[in-house]
Design an enzyme around this catalytic site. Structure first.
Site: not given
Ligand code: MG
Length: 344
Positions: A138, A167, A193, A230, A254
């Site tokens: 992250k 991300d 991401e 995402d 997802k």
């Protein structure tokens, strides 16, 4: 076909709050549904919305279930509106739960989740020893210069041949994204991401959304490191929209947020899109359905974004604790009824 519909709303605290672009997320709220058909066959599904992704809210899901009532049939279930994508997902999963699956793979790789900031350096060694070769870090959480300075230490700590996913959860502006992407060019970064993101809603949504589309498409064209979407993929319609825009980067899907998983994954497969399957931090009931979708994917397998467990304060709701691989038989072993009963 007619059914009896039951639903249970849940609120489950995470073991520790999950960091998101919208601040800490302390508990997962959602709705489990159960459909019993005339033959007495029972199927379960989970509506696990993420409202700041642009999905419906838990209140809306609960209200829709109440309105449907206990006696339903296929026609009424099919008539649930598209904007209730997570509920449509749950009802679809519950209706198809008994259908036997043949997986495209017997096992799939899993990406190891690394914490933000300096703590990342303490985690890579143990995860590498456990066998992980894809790591997700992250970023966009702390100071940009500090994080950039850490990147080389992170890359140096990776085992040979490993890949790093970054991300940013949409935290960067154009200039910040460019600085990162310049730095990533010669490093083992599988993808970056969601470098930038415009949250849904608001009066300037249309123009702001188009500017953000252009920004992401421009960054993808200007730098060699692939980009992944995402937060931009809030549901079926957005997946469709990005396919229409010719997105050649990664689609982080997802499945829980898709109203029609089969149709949308079919579109992605037809477009030969690169897909990374990811958890919506749903319970193990919803995770079973999401992982079934991942195991059925006919395209290239990328490591799953399901390295999230242990996640809940009450471990009965966690999916199978994953090492570097997740096995099909462990997915099929998940018993939705046990999750339903654990809520009572
Ligand atoms: Mg993400």
């Amino acid at each position: 076909m007619s059914y009896r519909l039951h639903y249970r709303r849940y609120r489950l605290p995470f073991r520790s709050p999950v960091r998101t672009a919208h601040g800490p997320w302390a508990e997962r709220e959602g709705v489990l549904v159960r459909l019993v058909n005339a033959a007495g066959q029972t199927g379960y599904g989970e509506a696990a919305p993420i409202p700041w992704f642009g999905s419906e809210t838990v209140d809306e899901i609960e209200a829709a279930c109440r309105e449907l009532g206990e006696a339903v049939d296929d026609r009424r279930l099919d008539a649930v509106p598209e904007r209730l994508g997570c509920l449509k997902n749950a009802l679809g999963v519950a209706r198809e739960e008994a259908v036997k699956r043949t997986p495209a793979q017997t096992h799939l790789g899993v990406a190891a989740l690394l914490p933000a900031g300096r703590a990342v350096l303490t985690q890579i060694g143990p995860k590498a020893e456990a066998g992980f070769r894809v790591f997700k870090w992250k970023v966009g959480v702390g100071d940009l210069a500090d994080e950039l300075a850490l990147l080389d230490d992170v890359c140096a700590a990776l085992p040979g041949g490993a890949k790093l996913r970054l991300d940013a959860n949409g935290a960067w502006n154009r200039r910040q994204a460019e600085r990162w992407l310049e730095r990533c060019a010669d490093r083992p970064v599988e993808f970056v991401e969601q470098p930038c993101f415009v949250p849904p809603g608001g009066t300037s949504q249309g123009p702001a959304l188009r500017r953000n589309d252009d920004l992401l498409l421009g960054l993808a064209a200007d730098f060699p490191t692939p980009l992944a979407l995402d937060e931009s993929l809030t549901g079926d319609a957005e997946v469709e929209r990005w396919l229409g825009l010719g997105w050649r980067g990664v689609f982080v899907v997802k499945p829980a947020l898709l109203g029609d998983v089969k149709r949308t994954l079919g579109r992605l497969a037809k477009a030969k899109a690169v897909v990374v399957f990811s958890s919506a931090l749903e319970t193990r009931l919803g995770a079973k359905a999401a992982l079934r979708a991942a195991f059925a994917w006919p395209g290239e397998s990328r490591a799953l974004g399901f390295g999230v467990w242990p996640l809940f304060a009450d471990g009965r709701f966690d999916g199978p604790y994953t090492g570097p691989f997740l096995h099909w038989e462990d997915v099929e072993r998940i018993n939705p009824e046990a999750v339903w009963n654990a809520l009572s």
